[in-house]
Structures are given as C-alpha cells and as structure tokens.
Design a protein around this motif. Structure first.
Motif, PDB file in Angstrom:
ATOM      1  N   LYS B 107       0.721  -1.330  -0.081  1.00 31.21           N
ATOM      2  CA  LYS B 107       0.027   0.106  -0.053  1.00 31.21           C
ATOM      3  C   LYS B 107       0.896   1.262  -0.237  1.00 31.21           C
ATOM      4  O   LYS B 107       0.559   2.320  -0.180  1.00 31.21           O
ATOM      5  N   GLN B 108       2.073   1.148   0.419  1.00 35.52           N
ATOM      6  CA  GLN B 108       3.132   2.283   0.418  1.00 35.52           C
ATOM      7  C   GLN B 108       4.104   2.441  -0.450  1.00 35.52           C
ATOM      8  O   GLN B 108       4.816   3.231  -0.314  1.00 35.52           O
ATOM      9  N   TYR B 158      -1.840  -8.621  -8.388  1.00 36.87           N
ATOM     10  CA  TYR B 158      -2.717  -7.665  -7.937  1.00 36.87           C
ATOM     11  C   TYR B 158      -1.860  -6.439  -7.249  1.00 36.87           C
ATOM     12  O   TYR B 158      -1.664  -5.379  -7.846  1.00 36.87           O
ATOM     13  N   ASP B 168      -3.978   4.277  -6.099  1.00 37.28           N
ATOM     14  CA  ASP B 168      -4.520   4.418  -4.681  1.00 37.28           C
ATOM     15  C   ASP B 168      -5.728   3.443  -4.587  1.00 37.28           C
ATOM     16  O   ASP B 168      -6.730   3.480  -5.201  1.00 37.28           O
ATOM     17  N   ASP B 169      -5.675   2.538  -3.403  1.00 38.51           N
ATOM     18  CA  ASP B 169      -6.799   1.691  -3.166  1.00 38.51           C
ATOM     19  C   ASP B 169      -8.106   2.151  -2.803  1.00 38.51           C
ATOM     20  O   ASP B 169      -8.932   1.943  -3.114  1.00 38.51           O
ATOM     21  N   ILE B 170      -8.172   3.292  -1.953  1.00 40.64           N
ATOM     22  CA  ILE B 170      -9.437   3.870  -1.695  1.00 40.64           C
ATOM     23  C   ILE B 170     -10.093   4.087  -2.880  1.00 40.64           C
ATOM     24  O   ILE B 170     -11.357   3.723  -3.309  1.00 40.64           O
ATOM     25  N   GLY B 171      -9.488   4.862  -3.995  1.00 45.29           N
ATOM     26  CA  GLY B 171      -9.902   5.418  -4.982  1.00 45.29           C
ATOM     27  C   GLY B 171     -10.436   4.261  -5.809  1.00 45.29           C
ATOM     28  O   GLY B 171     -11.570   4.164  -6.562  1.00 45.29           O
ATOM     29  N   THR B 173     -11.530   1.315  -4.689  1.00 47.02           N
ATOM     30  CA  THR B 173     -12.762   0.823  -4.013  1.00 47.02           C
ATOM     31  C   THR B 173     -14.096   1.593  -4.400  1.00 47.02           C
ATOM     32  O   THR B 173     -15.178   0.997  -4.505  1.00 47.02           O
ATOM     33  N   LEU B 174     -13.753   3.082  -4.196  1.00 52.17           N
ATOM     34  CA  LEU B 174     -14.970   3.908  -4.242  1.00 52.17           C
ATOM     35  C   LEU B 174     -15.612   3.860  -5.740  1.00 52.17           C
ATOM     36  O   LEU B 174     -16.635   4.119  -5.895  1.00 52.17           O
ATOM     37  N   HIS B 176     -16.635   1.049  -6.575  1.00 56.16           N
ATOM     38  CA  HIS B 176     -17.887   0.105  -6.533  1.00 56.16           C
ATOM     39  C   HIS B 176     -18.841   0.604  -5.459  1.00 56.16           C
ATOM     40  O   HIS B 176     -19.368  -0.210  -4.755  1.00 56.16           O
ATOM     41  N   GLU B 177     -18.788   2.002  -5.328  1.00 56.37           N
ATOM     42  CA  GLU B 177     -19.513   2.385  -4.082  1.00 56.37           C
ATOM     43  C   GLU B 177     -21.227   1.887  -4.240  1.00 56.37           C
ATOM     44  O   GLU B 177     -21.767   1.638  -3.218  1.00 56.37           O
ATOM     45  N   GLU B 179     -22.232  -0.817  -5.242  1.00 55.84           N
ATOM     46  CA  GLU B 179     -22.209  -2.127  -4.494  1.00 55.84           C
ATOM     47  C   GLU B 179     -22.166  -2.280  -3.103  1.00 55.84           C
ATOM     48  O   GLU B 179     -22.662  -2.885  -2.522  1.00 55.84           O
ATOM     49  N   ILE B 180     -21.295  -1.316  -2.300  1.00 49.90           N
ATOM     50  CA  ILE B 180     -21.150  -1.278  -1.044  1.00 49.90           C
ATOM     51  C   ILE B 180     -22.717  -0.773  -0.621  1.00 49.90           C
ATOM     52  O   ILE B 180     -23.010  -1.260   0.464  1.00 49.90           O
ATOM     53  N   SER B 181     -23.048   0.128  -0.893  1.00 47.68           N
ATOM     54  CA  SER B 181     -24.634   0.758  -0.440  1.00 47.68           C
ATOM     55  C   SER B 181     -25.534  -0.448  -0.563  1.00 47.68           C
ATOM     56  O   SER B 181     -26.358  -0.591   0.463  1.00 47.68           O
TER      57      SER B 181
END
Lengths: 502, 212
Positions: B107-108, B158, B168-171, B173-174, B176-177, B179-181
């Motif tokens: 991640k870093q 990966y 950036d991991d968060i970007g 993941t978002l 797929h927002e 699907e999270i909702s």
C-alpha cells in the motif's frame, strides 16, 4: 450450476462462512475480494495518519456508527487526572480526540469508565459478537475471533480505507484447524495452550492462515480464556484465530449494552448456531495438541515461539540442528542473559507484569488474587497489576481484589496497554528481567534492553511470590485450594441493574 | 503513490531472521502523528552498534534490503514501512514475510519480494564480498540482479499491478460504491452499531497514584 452456487453449496469452515457473508464483490482476474467490515475499533497510535489522509482527500468517515475509538497504548497508568507528562503521548491522544470530534466518531477517553485496551472495550460493551468482521489498526485484533468473528489487525493505510469505505480488499486466506484434545491439568491455563501451539508451529507457522481452535479443551474454556488464545494467533504468524460460538459465547454476550435484544437476539442466536465448520469441511492444514500433556509454559528467548515447559532448561544452541534456529537461539540467549542448560525455574526476575489484552481481564485478576491472597511478594521484585479496562478495574475493586494486590505488595494501576509495549512510562530498565502475562517477548519490547519471559497469570503470581520463574506446583497452597477452575469459571451473569459490571 | 517499474540501488545484507516490527521501529517512535520523518527510527536499537550494517559507509546509502526469513513479524504498525521508506529503501527481499507487513508494504509503494532462501544466501555473499554492490529490482519481470547473478522473486499479481500503476486503493474501491450501498441495505438488524452509544452507567474513576 454457476461457480458461485457451487461454492456456496460446498461444505465450509467457520472462517469461510463469515467471509462469504461479507462479500460485497468477488475479485476477478487476481484482484482481491471486497469485504464489508462490521466493526472498526480505533486507537491513538495507528489512526492519526489515516484521519490525516481523509482530510487531505476531502473524504468523510463513511460509517461513524460502525466505528469506536478509545485511548490505550500511550495512556499513563498513574495520575490520569493530570495532564499527560510525555508531550508526544499527549499530542497523539489529543490528535485522536480532535479527530473523533471532527469526524463524529464515538470515543471513550481516559477517565471514562469504558476507556481501556481496545480489545477489552469491544467485548465488554457487547459490540464484539459472532459472525462479524472486526478490524483495528492493531495486530491483537485477533482477540475478537474468540466470539466466532473474523477479526484481524490492519495497517494505517487500511484504517484509512475502512474509515472511507467500510470495506477492505482482501486476498483469500488458507484455513488451519488446531485441535486441542483432552483436559488441561491443574495449574495450566489457556495461555499455556497458546504458548505451546506457537512453540510447536513457530512464529511463521500460521502465515497466510486463519486458525480455528477446536476440540474438547477449547470448548471447556471460558470466554475470557478463549480470548487469550485467539489474541496470540498473530504470534504464530496468523492474522486471525477463531473459535466457533456456543452457549458460553451467548451467555457472555447476553445483556451487554450493545447485545441484540428481543427478536433480534433470537434471530442472532439462530444464525450464530450455524457458525461452525461443517463436519466435512476441509482445512488446508491441521495440527493436534493434547491439553493433558501440557504444563505451564514460559518463553526463554526473544520471540514467542521460543517457549518451553517450565520444568525444562534453557536450550543448548550446539544441540540445535537447523542453522537459522541455532543462530537465533544463540542471539536470544545472549540478549536474555541466560546460560544454556540453566533450569528455567532458577531464573530470577526483577519485575512481574500482570495485564495486557492477552491477560488483563477480570478472570485473570481473580486467578492471580486467588494465588497471592494473604501472601507477600518476594523481596526486590516489582509487581505491576494493570487492568485491561477501567470497567475491569472497577469490577476488581468492587470484589476487593485491589486490596489483595496492595497487601501483597503489588502496585494497582489504571487501565491501558502499559508495560506490554512500554509506550507509556511503564517500562523495564536496560537489563531488567520481567515475567509478563503479555504477548510479545521481542528485544526491547518492554523497554530498551529489557528482558521478557511470557507467562500465564498463574505463573506470574507464583513467580511474584518466589522471585524466580515458578508455577503453582512450587507453592505450598493451602489444603483444598482449587487450582483447576480458574479458566473454566464463567463470569457472573451480567445484571443490568448492577451498577458495575465488566 | 509513485509508480514502480525498476529500481537500482545499493544492496544491504541483513543476516537476521525474524526481524520483527519492534526491531524495525521501536514503539517509542510511534507517538508521532505525521506520516514522514521516521528515518532516524529505523532499526533504532541496532543503529547504536558501530558494526551494524547500516553504520558501514558502503551500505549507508542502501535502498534494497536483503533480509532473513520472517521479516516484519509482530505488530501491524505501518510505521515500519514508513521508516524503511523514509530511510531510502524501495525494496525488501526475504524468503518469508509477515502477512500484515507485506500488505502494508504494497500500500505504500515498498516492494516486498519473496526470494528463495538459497538465492538470498547468494545475494548476501555478493553484497558482503563487495560492499556497495548495486542490486537492480525489475518488477516487470520479477527479478533481482546483482553482478552476474539474477534471481526471481514472487509478488502477487494484484499488488504488482497496483505498484506499477501507482494506484490508490481507496479510489479503486470507491468505484464500487453502489455495490457497497447495496450490501449495506441488506445488513441484518442484530448486527451492532456503535451509535447511538449504549453503556453501563457512568462511574467516576479515581486516579491511581505512585507508591512509596
């Protein structure tokens, strides 16, 4: 039948069931699965940079209602009503308080009855329950696996990721069954089980695995004793350790502040009863241990895998065949200031530390009190008793345990991580030797140059009395003293009408 | 995150197994609230020893650490990765890594490459015989080379892709927002919420005081 249906129809392990129930999105082409996180525990050490990351990116905490913070690693255990003397510690704690306020996260600060080590706070509030995914920026998050939750430590980038998205991308893990058969002999505890497991599979033995502890000896353990075992899964290299929930689990949970109520409780218990590995589930690896063969374990070296039964002697490196292990043993023996072949029981200690997320719970304090009651500590030994949380402290005081410790000559402190990792003023001096109920005996862990022997609370108590590493069998216990039911004793059922409970 | 394809830098042989995170960065350094400035904390306990490898001139500017098995065991502190990066390391090679450390590295932007122990021994020999030798780490082909020796290393597809793209991991993941909702909408009502807060009655805590 699609691949997905085929998978869900296959027999599963406990860990796989919990994983599957949190799948937001299955990864394709080598990308990881995206898992939903039920509960995110936050403390002051691994969170400031995560909140800073959110701020820089203009992001919010997605689910403050699934997040809870407390202060534990840096907190002093004395004078908690005064400003924290160490300026950097104070800054870190102030930073957490400010972040909690800014992002709307619930926090239990120093002086609050629910402040304490994060891995005690979750269970005592009834937030930790079976079938959850629990994460925290702390490797001992594996503790919560004792409830049948999939719980693991994460790094600060992942803390930020969970704060922002309430999910984590995770690559699948392998599963390892650890069967602990038979019954523990008197004077041995769950700490000895886990130290023996780590000595057997090594500090890297669990890498890539979720461990599931099973078998008669595990089923007999109380909730708190189970937490001790799952807590140290990480010391075997595993990110998570789990125990299938049963009536012991449900009894512990029922009535706690955040435990489900009414129809929710019934629905939850019905679901929780399905959370066990199917009889025909296949584990990637299996290990078996006989609890009845165990005696109290102590570590002699500088990693938690370097442990032996207390009746053994310090290893002789020349007799170790594997070169890496031999070199590691030589280095450890030198650091620890020991002599090869020396009986472990003859090692004198300067300090006895009773506390930590491994063994700082009420049951641990009760066990120690049972042994030291009416006695005096050995001359020259410093004994520190640090409850895992403020509620544990209150409960112990309500039972009069604090007075037993004080009469014994021990110091009775406020809650926190304390000497487990020496981030607060509770540290060993260079060369000082401790018997510690904590989880890591790394070089310098408890203070620069400090030497740590990991032990159970019962061994810690006996050692504090005799001044050298000792077990209950070294003591003249009064006739009829029950030394078999320390771990098995369930906590008193939680009565919401009683003011102070743990 | 900076993209990583290849890197060439001085190799540092660290002949120790089980280098835990308390050795990489002692807890006392974890009190800072910044993400940078940890270079002085790296291997703090060992840095006082003049014979320690990083105290030798030839290795001081090292950026490729070649370590013994089970590197990064212990705590989840990402500070261990920050300290290595702040010092100047871009790559750690070892035959086994602790899971959390390996995850944090990815991640870093720190490459944690898994190399067979016999190849580690080979690299150690080169780096110790000729201190200051450079190692070239090629993430595209997953190889590490020093002098005329080239050894393969493993890193999952990966993580490698993310490192090479600098993503950036968060970007990610978002993306797929929705699907999270959708998942959140199905969350059973018995599952806990921390808010509104429920606790046992508040009780005053008396401060413990020093004894003697």
């Amino acid at each position: 039948m699609t691949d997905d249906e085929e998978m869900s129809n296959m027999a599963g392990t406990l860990a796989e069931k919990v994983w599957d129930a949190h799948l937001v999105r299955r990864g394709t082409d080598g990308s990881p699965d995206l898992l939903y996180i039920d509960l995110h525990l936050v403390h002051e050490v691994t969170s400031p940079q995560a909140f800073e990351g959110l701020r820089l990116a203009g992001r919010q905490v997605r689910r403050p209602d699934l997040t809870i913070a407390t202060e534990d690693h840096n907190t002093p255990t004395l004078d908690i009503d005064l400003p924290i003397a160490d300026l950097t510690s104070r800054t870190q704690i102030d930073t957490l308080r400010n972040n909690a306020r800014e992002f709307g996260v619930r926090i239990h600060s120093l002086g609050d009855a629910d402040q304490g080590i994060v891995h005690q706070v979750g269970p005592q509030l009834g937030l930790t329950m079976p079938g959850l995914t629990v994460v925290c920026g702390d490797s001992h998050t594996s503790t919560h696996g004792a409830f049948g939750a999939l719980a693991f430590g994460i790094g600060t980038s992942e803390v930020e990721h969970v704060l922002a998205t309430q999910t984590l991308p995770l690559a699948p893990f392998k599963t390892m069954a650890i069967n602990v058969e038979g019954e523990l002999p008197p004077g041995a505890t769950s700490k000895d089980i886990i130290l023996a497991i780590i000595a057997k599979i090594g500090t890297g033995g669990g890498q890539g695995y979720v461990l599931e502890y099973r078998g008669e000896a595990i089923r007999r353990l109380s909730m708190e004793a189970r937490m001790t075992i799952c807590n140290m899964s990480i010391e075997a290299g595993a990110r998570a350790g789990m125990i299938a929930p049963d009536d012991t689990t449900f009894e512990y949970l029922k009535g706690r502040p955040h435990a489900p109520e009414g129809a929710d409780w019934d629905a939850a218990v019905e679901y929780w009863r399905t959370l066990r590995s199917d009889d025909d589930a296949v584990f990637d690896a299996e290990v078996t241990l006989r609890a009845s063969d165990l005696e109290p374990f102590v570590t002699w070296g500088t990693n938690p895998g370097q442990g032996l039964p207390i009746s053994a002697t310090v290893p002789v490196p020349e007799q170790i065949a594997d070169e890496n292990e031999r070199v590691a043993a030589e280095r450890a023996i030198e650091y620890m200031g020991l002599t090869p072949g020396q009986p472990l029981r003859e090692i004198p200690v300067d300090t006895v530390f009773i506390g930590s997320c491994t063994n700082g719970r009420i049951e641990d304090l009760r066990s120690v009190a049972k042994v030291v009651q009416g006695r005096k500590k050995a001359d020259g030994v410093r004994v520190l008793v640090v409850p895992a949380s403020a509620r544990v402290r209150l409960q112990a005081e309500a039972e009069g345990l604090d007075q037993i410790f004080l009469d014994f000559g021990a110091e009775w402190r406020n809650a926190g991580c304390s000497m487990c990792l020496g981030m607060n003023p509770d540290q060993l001096q260079p060369g000082e030797r401790a018997a510690s109920t904590s989880n890591r005996n790394f070089e310098g862990r408890q203070g620069k140059g400090g030497r740590t022997h990991l032990v159970s609370p019962l061994v810690a108590a006996a050692t504090a009395i005799r001044g050298t590493l000792s077990s209950l069998s070294d003591l003249d216990l009064p006739e009829g003293t029950d030394i078999t039911s320390f771990d098995g004793t369930p906590l008193a059922p939680l009565d919401p009408r009683v003011l102070v409970q743990v | 995150m900076e993209k990583f394809t290849t890197h060439t830098g001085v190799g540092v042989p660290l002949r120790r197994s089980n280098v835990d995170t308390d050795q990489i960065i002692p807890a006392v350094y974890l009190k800072r609230v910044t993400r940078t400035g940890f270079e002085d904390a790296l291997f703090a306990a060992w840095r006082g020893d003049p014979t320690f490898v990083l105290n030798q001139d030839a290795y001081r500017a090292g950026s490729v650490l070649v370590a013994g098995p089970d590197f990064g065991t212990g705590s989840s502190r990402e500070h261990a990765v920050w300290a290595l990066k702040d010092y100047g390391f871009r790559v750690v090679l070892a035959s086994r890594f602790a899971d959390i450390f390996r995850g944090n590295s990815g991640k870093q932007g720190l490459v944690a490459g898994v190399v067979a122990q016999e190849d580690i021994e080979l690299l150690w020999k080169i780096l110790e015989t000729n201190p200051g030798t450079e190692v070239t780490v090629d993430l595209v082909n997953r190889t590490a080379s020093a002098q005329d020796v080239t050894v393969p290393f493993q890193i999952d597809d990966y993580t490698r892709w993310r490192l090479m793209e600098g993503l950036d991991d968060i970007g990610l993941t978002l993306q797929h927002e929705d699907e999270i909702s959708a998942f959140e909408a199905t969350r059973a009502s018995w599952r806990p919420k921390t808010l509104p807060a429920r606790t046992l009655p508040k009780v005053e805590i008396e401060a413990a005081r020093p004894v003697g």
